[in-house]
Design a protein around this motif. Structure first.
Motif, short mmCIF file in Angstrom:
data_model
loop_
_atom_site.label_atom_id
_atom_site.label_comp_id
_atom_site.label_asym_id
_atom_site.label_seq_id
_atom_site.Cartn_x
_atom_site.Cartn_y
_atom_site.Cartn_z
N LEU A 40 0.82 -1.21 0.00
CA LEU A 40 0.00 0.00 0.00
C LEU A 40 0.86 1.26 0.00
CD1 LEU A 40 -2.88 -1.00 2.44
CD2 LEU A 40 -2.99 -0.80 -0.06
N ALA A 41 1.98 1.23 0.69
CA ALA A 41 2.89 2.39 0.70
C ALA A 41 3.42 2.66 -0.70
CB ALA A 41 4.02 2.17 1.68
N ALA A 42 3.76 1.60 -1.42
CA ALA A 42 4.22 1.78 -2.80
C ALA A 42 3.12 2.39 -3.66
CB ALA A 42 4.66 0.44 -3.38
N ARG B 114 -0.53 7.33 -6.21
CA ARG B 114 -1.70 8.13 -5.85
C ARG B 114 -1.83 8.09 -4.33
NH1 ARG B 114 -0.77 9.80 -9.73
NH2 ARG B 114 -1.86 9.89 -11.70
N VAL B 115 -1.77 9.23 -3.71
CA VAL B 115 -1.73 9.31 -2.24
C VAL B 115 -3.02 8.77 -1.62
CG1 VAL B 115 -1.63 10.88 -0.26
CG2 VAL B 115 -0.07 11.21 -2.20
N PHE B 116 -4.16 9.14 -2.14
CA PHE B 116 -5.41 8.81 -1.46
C PHE B 116 -6.03 7.48 -1.86
CE2 PHE B 116 -5.13 13.41 -0.88
CZ PHE B 116 -5.26 13.45 0.50
N LEU B 117 -5.70 6.96 -3.02
CA LEU B 117 -6.30 5.70 -3.48
C LEU B 117 -6.06 4.54 -2.51
CD1 LEU B 117 -7.81 4.13 -5.72
CD2 LEU B 117 -5.58 3.71 -6.74
N PRO B 118 -4.83 4.29 -2.06
CA PRO B 118 -4.63 3.19 -1.11
C PRO B 118 -5.29 3.45 0.25
CG PRO B 118 -2.54 3.99 -1.95
CD PRO B 118 -3.59 4.88 -2.49
N ILE C 126 4.31 10.74 4.38
CA ILE C 126 3.44 10.67 5.57
C ILE C 126 2.40 9.57 5.39
CG2 ILE C 126 1.70 11.93 6.90
CD1 ILE C 126 3.33 14.52 6.13
N ALA C 127 1.74 9.55 4.22
CA ALA C 127 0.70 8.55 3.98
C ALA C 127 1.29 7.14 3.90
CB ALA C 127 -0.05 8.88 2.70
N GLY C 128 2.48 7.00 3.32
CA GLY C 128 3.14 5.69 3.27
C GLY C 128 3.44 5.18 4.67
N THR C 129 3.90 6.07 5.52
CA THR C 129 4.14 5.70 6.92
C THR C 129 2.84 5.33 7.60
OG1 THR C 129 6.06 7.17 7.01
CG2 THR C 129 5.09 6.51 9.11
N ALA C 130 1.78 6.11 7.35
CA ALA C 130 0.48 5.87 7.99
C ALA C 130 -0.13 4.53 7.59
CB ALA C 130 -0.48 7.01 7.67
N VAL C 131 -0.10 4.20 6.29
CA VAL C 131 -0.70 2.92 5.90
C VAL C 131 0.10 1.75 6.46
CG1 VAL C 131 -1.88 3.75 3.83
CG2 VAL C 131 0.39 2.77 3.60
N ALA D 28 7.73 1.38 9.63
CA ALA D 28 6.78 2.24 8.91
C ALA D 28 7.48 3.42 8.26
CB ALA D 28 5.69 2.72 9.86
N ILE D 29 8.39 4.04 8.98
CA ILE D 29 9.08 5.21 8.43
C ILE D 29 10.02 4.80 7.30
CG2 ILE D 29 10.79 7.01 8.95
CD1 ILE D 29 9.44 7.14 11.79
N ILE D 30 10.79 3.74 7.52
CA ILE D 30 11.77 3.34 6.52
C ILE D 30 11.11 2.64 5.33
CG2 ILE D 30 13.78 1.86 6.07
CD1 ILE D 30 14.61 2.44 9.01
N ALA D 31 10.37 1.56 5.62
CA ALA D 31 9.78 0.79 4.52
C ALA D 31 8.56 1.47 3.92
CB ALA D 31 9.41 -0.61 5.01
N GLY D 32 7.67 2.00 4.77
CA GLY D 32 6.46 2.64 4.27
C GLY D 32 6.71 4.01 3.67
N GLY D 33 7.21 4.90 4.51
CA GLY D 33 7.47 6.27 4.05
C GLY D 33 8.55 6.33 2.98
#
Length: 187
Positions: free
Chosen positions: A15-17, A22-26, A87-92, A109-114
């Motif tokens: 989902l982060a990828a 698109r920020v909001f789609l995931p 931010i959204a990548g970290t959040a998901v 979350a910060i490294i892999a997601g964000g």
């Protein structure tokens, strides 16, 4: 580490990828999946499964998708979307992770997601900027269509088959890396 924890990490990375395209789609897809009971969120993120979150993310998704089809507006959006993607990548990633210590959860979350979301968003913003420079923005809707389609595929695959989604993310990152390596000026 349990199988559920590993699957939750793969879901978050996928989902982060997708957030990078698109920020909001995931965020909308995750909210919908949680609202329908298909995926349980981290206890602190259950608000994403509310009807109001679903509506807000749905409207934001529609507006974002259509705005990216307008040349020049898409470049303006990228200037905001690059930090938002991190931010959204970290959040998901945080919202989907289960059974880990907070330090491990937030570090991953910060490294892999964000990190994944920001890398992909930076690459897509660069490709759109190159498209604008070479075609005056005429090819930007094609770039937007490809990005939106990729975001949809990665998002759906993440929710249905998280391990396969991570494999696809690795392929996407490999393609991006190879393109940049070929475009990098030689010394």
């Amino acid at each position: 580490m349990t199988t559920e924890t590993i699957i939750s990490i793969f879901l978050g990375i996928g989902l982060a990828a997708s957030v990078g395209f698109r920020v909001f789609l995931p965020l909308f897809a995750l909210s919908l999946a949680s609202f329908l009971g298909a995926w349980d969120l981290n206890a602190h993120w259950e608000w994403m499964s509310s009807l109001s979150a679903l509506v807000v993310f749905g409207v934001a998704t529609i507006l974002e998708i259509f705005a990216y089809f307008i040349p020049w507006v898409d470049n303006l959006l990228d200037s905001f979307a690059i930090p938002l993607a991190g931010i959204a990548g970290t959040a998901v990633m945080v919202s989907t992770m289960a059974d880990l210590e907070p330090l491990v959860t937030w570090t991953l979350a910060i490294i892999a997601g964000g990190g994944t979301a920001t890398a992909i968003k930076g690459a897509s913003a660069t490709s759109r900027l190159a498209s604008t420079a070479t075609t005056g923005g005429l090819a930007n809707p094609i770039v937007s269509f490809i990005e939106t389609g990729t975001a949809m595929v990665v998002t759906i695959l993440s929710l249905l088959a998280p391990i396969a989604a991570v494999v696809l993310v690795i392929v996407i990152l490999g393609v991006i890396f190879n393109i940049y390596r070929k475009l990098r000026p030689r010394k």
